[in-house]
Design an enzyme around this catalytic site. Structure first.
Site, short mmCIF file in Angstrom:
data_model
loop_
_atom_site.label_atom_id
_atom_site.label_comp_id
_atom_site.label_asym_id
_atom_site.label_seq_id
_atom_site.Cartn_x
_atom_site.Cartn_y
_atom_site.Cartn_z
N ASP A 23 -4.50 -4.01 -11.85
CA ASP A 23 -3.50 -5.05 -11.62
C ASP A 23 -4.09 -6.38 -12.09
O ASP A 23 -5.27 -6.47 -12.42
CB ASP A 23 -3.07 -5.10 -10.17
CG ASP A 23 -4.21 -5.38 -9.21
OD1 ASP A 23 -5.30 -5.69 -9.70
OD2 ASP A 23 -4.01 -5.29 -7.99
N ASP A 37 1.86 3.05 -6.58
CA ASP A 37 0.48 2.95 -6.07
C ASP A 37 0.52 2.32 -4.70
O ASP A 37 1.43 1.55 -4.38
CB ASP A 37 -0.38 2.08 -6.99
CG ASP A 37 -0.19 0.60 -6.67
OD1 ASP A 37 -1.05 0.04 -5.96
OD2 ASP A 37 0.82 0.00 -7.09
#
Length: 380
Positions: A95, A269
């Site tokens: 990320d 996720d």
């Protein structure tokens, strides 16, 4: 745009519209919808890469912000990138660090050039921009990297959200320009806009025009009710290209995985399975079990009689309760292993239900068994 990330749509469920696909990455091809275990600091807490492979994990997630602070992206790059550093030869997604900047730092100042904030470990002043976030992710070397976005709180006013969406679009363009490894890493854009349909539409239009190889739906699972999340997905996913993967960030409870897949999401996720495992909560085919409860002290059955994971094949509820009550690391390993395995296998069942055009039926059966249909049902 040439990209190392490709999405192949195999089938659409006639009952729900959910998608069965294959995500092709430089480190393998993986069936979707998929759950991606989170390894924040280049490790899924207490689990080895070999165990994750054993479970069937394909792509795992690591965190740009945390790895930038410790050990430093330069050290990871020197090791040969994240795959070599952590001994993982399948897919990795990093990320952008945006969520951590907005959630962990008490002091932060958002400017057009980026965000000024304090290191949550020692209070040092730091600055993260779209260019810096992309540079760090290029050094980390994951297969999929994320554009740096602003993560507004929930709820946020319309005016604030509109400014935020416009800034996120400008930042996404800057990330693309800063991306130096586009032949090796796929950069995904992140659609924002809160619960406002017109702002989601504006955000999706801006990002789709930039032709990213994949798109995330961001700004959900931040405290909004489940029905709001589902409604936002219903009007957001149709705005995204059908030939690109769609990723719902930070979602990992079983009901949300199924409901997200029904609304056209391919990738999920969440830290949920390991986080609740450390607290002694496990997900089972019959609902959640809080293993610390006294009722399990003499329960010599597996965590889940319908599960064939390492934990359930070898250990009892009574033993695992004893370990967790005594703060033994092995207990946390056993609950974490089971929970991650449970979600990976759940997604296998979801994919099979899509193949058979019966995902709505599967949802109904699963919700009934798990207890999601009860009044005041627990989130996981």
């Amino acid at each position: 745009m040439t990209t190392p990330i490709r999405f192949e749509l195999i089938k659409t469920c006639r009952q729900t519209g959910a998608r069965l696909g294959i995500l092709h990455t430089p480190h393998g091809s993986f069936e979707t919808p998929m759950f991606m275990p989170v390894g924040t600091l280049a490790t899924v807490k207490t689990l080895s890469p070999e165990e994750l492979k054993e479970m069937g994990a394909g792509v795992i997630l690591s965190n740009t912000y945390h790895l930038w602070l410790r050990p430093g992206h330069d050290i990871v790059a020197e090791a040969g990138g994240l795959h070599a550093f952590m001994n993982w030869d399948r897919g990795i997604l990093t990320d952008s660090g945006g969520f951590q900047v907005f959630s962990l730092s008490e002091f932060r100042r958002i400017e057009e050039e980026g965000v000024y904030f304090r290191n949550h470990l020692n209070g040092d002043k730091l600055f993260l921009s779209p260019e810096k976030a992309t540079e760090i992710q290029n050094a980390l070397g994951a297969d999929i990297i994320m554009a740096f976005d602003e993560c507004p709180p929930y709820p946020a006013t319309y005016d604030y959200m509109k400014r935020s969406v416009e800034r996120t679009s400008r930042w996404a363009e800057r990330c693309l320009k800063a991306h130096r490894r586009s032949n090796e890493q796929g950069l995904f854009g992140i659609v924002q806009g809160g619960e406002y349909e017109d702002l989601r539409r504006q955000s999706a239009r801006d990002l789709v025009s930039l032709d990213f190889p994949g798109y995330a739906v961001g700004g959900l699972s931040v405290g909004e009710p489940k029905d709001v999340m589902n409604r936002v997905l219903e009007f957001t996913t149709p705005l995204l290209p059908t030939d690109k993967p769609r990723y719902l960030m930070g979602v990992g409870s079983p009901d949300s995985l199924i409901d997200g897949a029904i609304r056209g999401i391919d990738m999920f996720d969440c830290v949920l399975p390991t986080r609740i495992g450390r607290n002694g909560t496990v997900m089972t085919s019959e609902g959640r079990v809080v293993i610390k409860n006294a009722q399990y002290a003499r329960d010599f059955t597996p965590l889940d009689p319908n599960c064939d994971c390492y934990t359930c094949r070898n250990y009892t509820r009574a033993y695992i309760r004893h370990l967790i009550k005594c703060d033994e690391t092995f207990g946390i390993r056993l609950t974490s292993y089971h929970n991650v395995y449970f979600l990976i296998k759940l997604m296998e069942q979801v994919r099979q239900a899509i193949r058979e055009d019966r995902l709505a039926d599967f949802r109904e059966e699963f919700f009934e068994r798990y207890g999601f249909n009860k009044p005041n049902a627990k989130n996981f």
